[in-house]
Design a protein around this motif. Sequence first.
Motif, short mmCIF file in Angstrom:
data_model
loop_
_atom_site.label_atom_id
_atom_site.label_comp_id
_atom_site.label_asym_id
_atom_site.label_seq_id
_atom_site.Cartn_x
_atom_site.Cartn_y
_atom_site.Cartn_z
N LEU A 125 0.95 -1.07 0.00
CA LEU A 125 -0.01 -0.25 0.10
C LEU A 125 0.69 1.09 0.04
N LEU A 126 1.44 1.59 -1.29
CA LEU A 126 2.23 2.69 -1.39
C LEU A 126 1.57 3.95 -1.47
N TRP A 127 1.61 4.90 -0.53
CA TRP A 127 1.00 6.22 -0.37
C TRP A 127 1.51 7.31 -0.16
N HIS A 128 1.09 8.34 -0.34
CA HIS A 128 1.62 9.89 -0.29
C HIS A 128 0.60 10.85 -0.32
N GLU A 129 0.55 11.55 0.97
CA GLU A 129 -0.53 12.58 1.07
C GLU A 129 -1.74 11.91 0.97
N ASP A 130 -2.50 12.30 -0.04
CA ASP A 130 -4.09 12.01 -0.08
C ASP A 130 -4.20 11.08 -1.25
N GLY A 131 -3.40 10.12 -1.63
CA GLY A 131 -3.49 9.25 -2.60
C GLY A 131 -2.67 7.79 -2.49
N CYS A 132 -2.93 6.77 -3.31
CA CYS A 132 -1.97 5.67 -3.12
C CYS A 132 -1.80 5.09 -4.45
N LEU A 133 -0.88 4.21 -4.71
CA LEU A 133 -0.63 3.65 -6.17
C LEU A 133 -1.52 2.32 -6.23
N LEU A 134 -2.15 2.31 -7.52
CA LEU A 134 -2.79 1.28 -7.95
C LEU A 134 -2.20 0.79 -9.21
N GLN A 135 -2.47 -0.74 -9.31
CA GLN A 135 -1.82 -1.34 -10.60
C GLN A 135 -2.81 -2.11 -11.25
N LYS A 136 -3.14 -1.91 -12.56
CA LYS A 136 -4.13 -2.83 -13.03
C LYS A 136 -3.71 -4.28 -13.45
N ARG A 170 -8.70 -10.08 -12.81
CA ARG A 170 -8.24 -9.37 -14.37
C ARG A 170 -9.01 -8.49 -14.52
N GLY A 171 -8.60 -7.03 -14.83
CA GLY A 171 -9.24 -5.92 -15.36
C GLY A 171 -9.53 -4.99 -14.18
N LEU A 172 -9.34 -5.34 -13.02
CA LEU A 172 -9.57 -4.55 -11.97
C LEU A 172 -8.19 -4.00 -11.51
N PHE A 173 -8.23 -2.73 -10.68
CA PHE A 173 -7.30 -2.24 -10.10
C PHE A 173 -6.91 -2.89 -8.73
N SER A 174 -5.63 -2.98 -8.40
CA SER A 174 -5.28 -3.57 -7.16
C SER A 174 -4.00 -2.98 -6.69
N LEU A 175 -3.54 -3.42 -5.61
CA LEU A 175 -2.27 -2.89 -4.95
C LEU A 175 -1.03 -3.89 -5.88
N PRO A 176 0.24 -3.19 -5.84
CA PRO A 176 1.27 -4.09 -6.29
C PRO A 176 1.45 -5.09 -5.37
N GLU A 177 1.71 -6.44 -5.73
CA GLU A 177 1.84 -7.40 -4.67
C GLU A 177 3.12 -8.32 -5.04
N VAL A 228 6.04 5.80 -11.38
CA VAL A 228 4.93 4.55 -11.92
C VAL A 228 5.30 4.01 -13.09
N LYS A 229 4.65 3.06 -13.51
CA LYS A 229 4.91 2.26 -14.70
C LYS A 229 3.75 2.51 -15.70
N ASN A 230 3.56 1.88 -16.73
CA ASN A 230 2.51 1.96 -17.44
C ASN A 230 1.19 1.49 -17.10
N ASP A 231 1.16 0.41 -16.45
CA ASP A 231 0.09 -0.17 -15.90
C ASP A 231 -0.47 0.15 -14.51
N GLU A 232 0.23 1.30 -13.87
CA GLU A 232 -0.19 1.89 -12.75
C GLU A 232 -0.68 3.30 -12.87
N ARG A 233 -1.36 3.71 -11.77
CA ARG A 233 -1.87 5.18 -11.65
C ARG A 233 -1.85 5.41 -10.21
N TRP A 234 -1.78 6.69 -10.14
CA TRP A 234 -1.60 7.53 -8.78
C TRP A 234 -3.12 7.86 -8.70
N ALA A 235 -3.97 7.34 -7.59
CA ALA A 235 -5.34 7.61 -7.43
C ALA A 235 -5.40 8.35 -6.10
N LYS A 236 -5.97 9.29 -6.09
CA LYS A 236 -6.35 10.19 -4.79
C LYS A 236 -7.45 9.34 -4.14
N VAL A 237 -7.45 9.56 -2.57
CA VAL A 237 -8.56 9.10 -1.84
C VAL A 237 -9.98 9.24 -2.38
#
Length: 360
Positions: free
Chosen positions: A235-246, A254-261, A315-324
Amino acid sequence: MISEQFSQTLIDWQKVHGRHHLPWQYAHPYARWISEIMLQQTQVSTVIEYYDRFMKRFPTVQSLAEASEDEVMQYWSGLGYYSRARNLHKSAKIIVYDHKGVFPTTRLEWESLPGVGRSTAAAIVAFSFGAKETILDGNVKRVLMRYFCLDAPVDNGETTKKLWDLAENLLPQNDIEAYIQGLMDLGATVCTRTPKCVICPFRETCQALLNGKQGDIPAPRKKLNRLEKERTFFLLWHEDGCLLQKRSARGVWRGLFSLPEREGEMSEEDISEALSAQGFMIKNIRRLESFHHDFSHYRLVLHPWAIHIKNPDTVKNDERWAKVAELSDIGLPAPIRGLLERFFARESDEDLLPVFSLDR
């Protein structure tokens, strides 16, 4: 004849005691199709909320076909069995682009679509077009096995064939919709795993009840020895968001966003080393409480770690930084959504971060 007595008794019972106010109970193939797919392996009480949300966003097969897979998965998030949503999306495209938006009218045509089996297809055409087709889901199997006192393994191929034959022979000439709905209603509300025989319309003719076997039929399935799989979630986080990986690999998410694992349970040292190698600058790291989530054939043990990082732009191509504030509108697996909700609820108390909720 037994078949005429059975079907008429069931029809009469359904018209008085059955369910008549479910949101999908009208003769349109799109509504029936969406509801039948959602109802696979899922209870009515759970489906209603998801169905209403889904239909508001995708009111027509055209709107569903034109949507992105990400958005479809977002509106399915939390309902589970995610291959259903992917198949629903594929089928919508087939109906719109290959069949010019015209819905199939026969069971066999529906069965040719991804994710639509015989029982589901039968329910769609029976309710939408009045076709003389029968269903055979888990509830109906239980009703028939008790009524005819079939003391046999429920998932045996020979038993299934016999049940299909019985189900087809019991079909009435008229009132198909009430009959099919009656099968569903009786199995879901009266002939449940713990049967309510005293209010059953077949209490005088049910062979299992007459032989005192209503509690033994169908025989309980053998308990699965679930394989446990352990994974570490970042659960990588910074201020008001976290990193999600598709999730693009094959699997239930498959097709959902989750946390790196990563596979297995990792130590703090190993996690710090792995993330530093990816270019992350770690401010602090702490272990969160482990928990598990059960799938049909295995148990996933999740070991989450909260890692406060300094450089959210890594971040990588399959990742996104999502705000809370955005998390409620992103397709997330139920255990990951719950984890993030718990984490940011705690962080908001300490750092005045916004809170996101499961109520969308």
